[in-house]
Write a protein that holds these residues in place. Structure first.
Motif, mmCIF file in Angstrom:
data_model
loop_
_atom_site.group_PDB
_atom_site.id
_atom_site.type_symbol
_atom_site.label_atom_id
_atom_site.label_comp_id
_atom_site.label_asym_id
_atom_site.label_seq_id
_atom_site.Cartn_x
_atom_site.Cartn_y
_atom_site.Cartn_z
ATOM 1 N N ALA A 245 0.857 -1.144 0.121
ATOM 2 C CA ALA A 245 0.055 0.086 0.117
ATOM 3 C C ALA A 245 0.898 1.327 0.036
ATOM 4 N N GLY A 246 1.883 1.188 -0.756
ATOM 5 C CA GLY A 246 2.715 2.409 -0.901
ATOM 6 C C GLY A 246 2.062 3.260 -2.131
ATOM 7 N N HIS A 269 2.820 -3.809 6.770
ATOM 8 C CA HIS A 269 3.222 -2.594 7.703
ATOM 9 C C HIS A 269 2.357 -1.486 7.936
ATOM 10 N N LYS A 270 2.321 -0.648 7.365
ATOM 11 C CA LYS A 270 1.523 0.699 7.552
ATOM 12 C C LYS A 270 1.121 1.321 6.137
ATOM 13 N N GLY A 272 0.387 3.465 3.067
ATOM 14 C CA GLY A 272 0.982 4.875 2.725
ATOM 15 C C GLY A 272 2.390 4.585 2.164
ATOM 16 N N GLY A 273 2.940 3.249 2.834
ATOM 17 C CA GLY A 273 4.266 2.775 2.646
ATOM 18 C C GLY A 273 5.245 3.689 3.072
ATOM 19 N N ASP A 274 6.446 3.566 2.338
ATOM 20 C CA ASP A 274 7.669 4.229 2.635
ATOM 21 C C ASP A 274 7.221 5.913 2.241
ATOM 22 N N CYS A 275 6.547 6.243 1.303
ATOM 23 C CA CYS A 275 6.317 7.691 1.022
ATOM 24 C C CYS A 275 5.724 8.400 2.257
ATOM 25 N N LEU A 276 4.669 7.869 2.757
ATOM 26 C CA LEU A 276 3.916 8.566 3.931
ATOM 27 C C LEU A 276 4.768 8.615 5.119
ATOM 28 N N ASN A 277 5.282 7.502 5.505
ATOM 29 C CA ASN A 277 5.891 7.030 6.965
ATOM 30 C C ASN A 277 7.150 7.428 7.082
ATOM 31 N N THR A 278 8.110 7.119 5.981
ATOM 32 C CA THR A 278 9.552 7.523 6.384
ATOM 33 C C THR A 278 10.201 8.212 5.252
ATOM 34 N N SER A 332 -5.525 6.037 4.501
ATOM 35 C CA SER A 332 -5.965 5.291 5.427
ATOM 36 C C SER A 332 -6.867 3.986 4.886
ATOM 37 N N VAL A 333 -7.004 3.075 5.695
ATOM 38 C CA VAL A 333 -7.776 1.944 5.610
ATOM 39 C C VAL A 333 -9.204 2.360 5.220
ATOM 40 N N ALA A 334 -9.614 3.131 6.243
ATOM 41 C CA ALA A 334 -11.061 3.759 6.309
ATOM 42 C C ALA A 334 -11.475 4.081 4.858
ATOM 43 N N ARG A 335 -10.623 5.343 4.268
ATOM 44 C CA ARG A 335 -10.841 5.824 2.966
ATOM 45 C C ARG A 335 -10.852 4.954 2.145
ATOM 46 N N TYR A 336 -9.888 3.765 1.982
ATOM 47 C CA TYR A 336 -10.012 2.724 0.874
ATOM 48 C C TYR A 336 -11.167 2.036 0.710
ATOM 49 N N GLU A 337 -11.259 1.473 2.179
ATOM 50 C CA GLU A 337 -12.863 0.576 2.158
ATOM 51 C C GLU A 337 -14.012 1.239 1.812
ATOM 52 N N ALA A 338 -13.864 2.652 2.018
ATOM 53 C CA ALA A 338 -15.030 3.313 1.657
ATOM 54 C C ALA A 338 -15.089 3.533 0.036
ATOM 55 N N LEU A 339 -14.036 3.473 -0.531
ATOM 56 C CA LEU A 339 -13.774 3.454 -1.997
ATOM 57 C C LEU A 339 -14.386 1.899 -2.422
ATOM 58 N N GLY A 340 -14.395 0.886 -1.795
ATOM 59 C CA GLY A 340 -14.562 -0.486 -2.300
ATOM 60 C C GLY A 340 -13.497 -1.227 -2.463
#
Length: 365
Positions: A245-246, A269-270, A272-278, A332-340
Motif C-alpha cells: 500500500a505504497g 506494515h503501514k 502509505g508505505g515509505d512515501c507517507l511514513n519514512t 487510510s484503511v477507512a478511506r480505501y474501504e469506503a472506495l470499495g
C-alpha cells in the motif's frame, strides 16, 4: 586506419566509375543476354568449371559494389548453368557479395554515423541485438526493399557478420529461386518486370511475416508450458490483487475501484508505505525546516538584521509527525474501504500467475 579507409573508398569509386565509363551495363540487358545465350551456353559446356568460377566472381563483385544488373545475372545463371547449379552459384555469390557490401559500409561509415547520431544509433543497436535476425529475414523475404540498400544499412548497425550472412543466405533464397526458374525460360522472356507479378509479390510479402508469426507462436507455446503447472482456479476471488500500500499500490487500487473492479490491497506494515511514513512526506517536512534555518543565516544578504532562532529538534520532529498525521487520512484503511477496496493486513507473496498467499496460509485468487 584513415589511409586504409581512403584506399578502400578510392578502389570502390574506381571500380564503379569504370563500370559506367566503359558502359559495361550494355551487356546486362535482357536483349543482350538473349542474343548471347546460345554462345555462352556453348562456352559453358566446353569450359564448365572456368565459366562457373568467372560467373561466381562477376556476381560477387556486382553485388559487393551495389551495381545494377543482379536480377539479370540471376536469369543468366540458370539459363546457361541450369536450375540446380545456377541456383547454387547465385545463392552463395549473392550472399558473399552482400556480406562484402555490409563490411564495406561498416568499415567506411559506421564510426562516422556513430559519432554523429550516437544516441539514435544506440536505440537501433539495442533493437538489432534483440530482434536483428527477424528484421533482416523479413526484409530479405519482401522483394519491394532494394537488397543493395539493406546490405549498406545493416552494415551501420551492430548486427554480427555471421548473423547477417546466414540470415541473408536463407532470406534471399525464395526470391532467387523465382528468378532462377524464370531464367530457365530466358529466350521467351519479354521483360524482367513480368517475373514478379502482383500476386507473387504479395505472396513473398506474406512470407516475410512468417518469422514474426513463428516467433509469436514460439512465445505463446513457451508461456503455455510455464503456466501448465499452475491449474486455473475454478473461480476468482478478486479482479485485482495489489501487494503493498505504497504510492503505486494506492493509486492502482484507487483506479481499479473507480471502474468497479473488486480489489484486495495487502500491506504488511503501514498504509502509505515509505512515501507517507519514512520517505517523501517526512523528508520534505524536515527539509523545509532546514531551509528556514539556512535562510536565517542569509538574512543580511536579503536586507534584514541578522537573527538566528535556536533550533528545537524535538519541536522540528513533532512538526514532521504532525504533517504525516495530516496526510494519513488520505491513505487510510477507512478511506480505501469506503472506495470499495478490501484492505488486508499481512505479508503476501505470489504463488501462481493468478494468485497470492501469505504466512497465515490464506490463498487469494
Amino acid at each position: 586506419m584513415k589511409v586504409t579507409k581512403l584506399g578502400l573508398l578510392a578502389l570502390i569509386v574506381l571500380l564503379v566509375g569504370a563500370f559506367f565509363a566503359l558502359d559495361l551495363g550494355q551487356y546486362l540487358t535482357l536483349d543482350a543476354l538473349q542474343a548471347r545465350q546460345a554462345a555462352l551456353a556453348a562456352w559453358v559446356d566446353a569450359h564448365f568449371w572456368q565459366a562457373s568460377a568467372l560467373f561466381f566472381m562477376v556476381y560477387v563483385c556486382s553485388t559487393a559494389l551495389s551495381l545494377p544488373g543482379a536480377s539479370l545475372l540471376t536469369l543468366l545463371g540458370s539459363a546457361i548453368f541450369g536450375i540446380g547449379w545456377g541456383l547454387l552459384l547465385v545463392s552463395f555469390a549473392s550472399t558473399l557479395g552482400a556480406s562484402l557490401a555490409f563490411l564495406s559500409a561498416r568499415f567506411l561509415l559506421r564510426d562516422w554515423v556513430s559519432a554523429r547520431f550516437g544516441h539514435k544509433l544506440a536505440a537501433i543497436d539495442a533493437g538489432m541485438t534483440q530482434d536483428g535476425p527477424f528484421y533482416l529475414l523479413s526484409l530479405r523475404l519482401i522483394p519491394v526493399f532494394p537488397f543493395f540498400l539493406i546490405n549498406l544499412l545493416m552494415g551501420l548497425t551492430a548486427l554480427p557478420l555471421r548473423t547477417f550472412y546466414w540470415v541473408s543466405q536463407l532470406g534471399m533464397l525464395p526470391g532467387t529461386f523465382v528468378y532462377v526458374l524464370a531464367g530457365s525460360q530466358l529466350a521467351q522472356l519479354t521483360s524482367t518486370g513480368n517475373i514478379l507479378s502482383p500476386g507473387l509479390i504479395t505472396a513473398l510479402c506474406l512470407l516475410g511475416l512468417l518469422p514474426w508469426l513463428a516467433r509469436a507462436a514460439q512465445r505463446q507455446l513457451a508461456l503455455r508450458r510455464r503456466l501448465a503447472r499452475f491449474p486455473r482456479p475454478a473461480h476468482f476471488d478478486y479482479n485485482l490483487l495489489v501487494v503493498g500500500a505504497g504510492a503505486g499500490g494506492l493509486v492502482t487500487s484507487y483506479i481499479a475501484a473507480a471502474v468497479k473492479a473488486r480489489v484486495a490491497l495487502i500491506e504488511k506494515h503501514k498504509m502509505g508505505g515509505d512515501c507517507l511514513n519514512t520517505g517523501c512526506i517526512p523528508s520534505k517536512a524536515l527539509i523545509r525546516s532546514a531551509r528556514f534555518a539556512l535562510e536565517q543565516r542569509r538574512a543580511t544578504e536579503l536586507g534584514f538584521a541578522p537573527h538566528i532562532a535556536t533550533a528545537d529538534f524535538e519541536a522540528v520532529m513533532a512538526r514532521v509527525a504532525q504533517v504525516v498525521r495530516e496526510v494519513e487520512p488520505h491513505d487510510s484503511v477507512a478511506r480505501y474501504e469506503a472506495l470499495g477496496v478490501e484492505c488486508i493486513q499481512g505479508e503476501a507473496r505470489l504463488i501462481s500467475p493468478s494468485g497470492a498467499g501469505g504466512g497465515t496460509g490464506q490463498r487469494l485468487s
